[in-house]
Design a protein around this motif. Structure first.
Motif, PDB file in Angstrom:
ATOM      1  N   LEU A  77      13.602   7.143  10.441  1.00  0.00           N
ATOM      2  CA  LEU A  77      13.034   6.257   9.420  1.00  0.00           C
ATOM      3  C   LEU A  77      12.485   7.130   8.310  1.00  0.00           C
ATOM      4  CD1 LEU A  77      12.282   3.504   8.381  1.00  0.00           C
ATOM      5  CD2 LEU A  77      10.306   3.506   9.891  1.00  0.00           C
ATOM      6  N   TYR A  78      13.175   7.132   7.201  1.00  0.00           N
ATOM      7  CA  TYR A  78      12.861   8.006   6.087  1.00  0.00           C
ATOM      8  C   TYR A  78      12.341   7.153   4.947  1.00  0.00           C
ATOM      9  CZ  TYR A  78      13.586  12.095   3.078  1.00  0.00           C
ATOM     10  OH  TYR A  78      13.415  13.166   2.244  1.00  0.00           O
ATOM     11  N   GLY A  79      11.032   6.984   4.922  1.00  0.00           N
ATOM     12  CA  GLY A  79      10.440   6.284   3.797  1.00  0.00           C
ATOM     13  C   GLY A  79       9.780   4.971   4.138  1.00  0.00           C
ATOM     14  N   ILE A  80       8.778   4.972   4.979  1.00  0.00           N
ATOM     15  CA  ILE A  80       8.026   3.757   5.255  1.00  0.00           C
ATOM     16  C   ILE A  80       6.669   3.887   4.563  1.00  0.00           C
ATOM     17  CG2 ILE A  80       7.194   4.624   7.470  1.00  0.00           C
ATOM     18  CD1 ILE A  80       7.058   1.768   8.464  1.00  0.00           C
ATOM     19  N   TYR A  81       6.279   2.862   3.868  1.00  0.00           N
ATOM     20  CA  TYR A  81       5.008   2.828   3.157  1.00  0.00           C
ATOM     21  C   TYR A  81       3.963   2.230   4.085  1.00  0.00           C
ATOM     22  CZ  TYR A  81       1.610   1.513  -0.427  1.00  0.00           C
ATOM     23  OH  TYR A  81       0.473   1.356  -1.173  1.00  0.00           O
ATOM     24  N   LEU A  82       2.885   2.949   4.297  1.00  0.00           N
ATOM     25  CA  LEU A  82       1.818   2.495   5.181  1.00  0.00           C
ATOM     26  C   LEU A  82       0.552   2.252   4.381  1.00  0.00           C
ATOM     27  CD1 LEU A  82       2.404   5.022   8.092  1.00  0.00           C
ATOM     28  CD2 LEU A  82       3.170   2.650   7.951  1.00  0.00           C
ATOM     29  N   ASN A  83      -0.002   1.079   4.535  1.00  0.00           N
ATOM     30  CA  ASN A  83      -1.218   0.711   3.830  1.00  0.00           C
ATOM     31  C   ASN A  83      -2.343   0.581   4.854  1.00  0.00           C
ATOM     32  OD1 ASN A  83      -3.316  -0.612   2.504  1.00  0.00           O
ATOM     33  ND2 ASN A  83      -1.930  -1.823   1.260  1.00  0.00           N
TER      34      ASN A  83
END
Length: 150
Positions: free
Chosen positions: A67-73
């Protein structure tokens, strides 16, 4: 996207833009998905925003390996979202820290994780306490862009 039930690899290239790409809820139905990546035309990375409302209603993506590029808030349930990828080995993600919080990211639940690339932008009105628990299988760790935004 929901008709691509046998999809194993999705590489999304885009020409411009800086905001995260919002994935549709159908992403949770792609049970064979192993590789998900987002990049721009110059191979710089951008980030996916997974739909995270009602996560309990969606199945885990057991086959997800890369998984290349997950945005975590941090204001959302990071740990529940990461739990949707129990067998992931390679993860590149971005954290957006914009308020004075204590952050705890339980990455140790990802017992197969071997490579973690984590970038983070923070804003000048900290202080921040940032705690990440890593799994014992980790072989490569990259921390980048831990800079204060003005």
């Amino acid at each position: 996207m929901c008709k691509l039930s046998n999809l194993e690899t999705l590489i999304w290239r885009r020409i411009s833009g800086t905001s995260p790409v919002s994935l549709p809820y159908a992403i949770w139905n792609l049970n064979k998905l192993r590789h998900l990546q987002l990049e721009d035309e110059l191979c710089n990375s951008y980030y996916f925003r997974f739909p995270d409302n009602n996560l309990d209603n969606y199945s885990q993506l057991y086959d997800m390996d890369f998984l290349y590029g997950i945005y975590l808030n941090p204001r959302e349930n990071i740990n529940k979202l990461l739990g949707k990828f129990p067998n992931i080995r390679k993860l590149r993600s971005s954290l957006d820290l914009d308020e004075s919080y204590k952050y705890h990211v339980a990455i140790e639940r990802l017992r197969q994780l071997e490579s973690l690339n984590l970038s983070c932008d923070i804003y000048p009105d900290g202080p921040y306490q940032f705690n990440i628990q890593y799994p014992s299988a980790i072989k490569k760790l990259t921390l980048s862009c831990f800079l204060k935004k003005v």
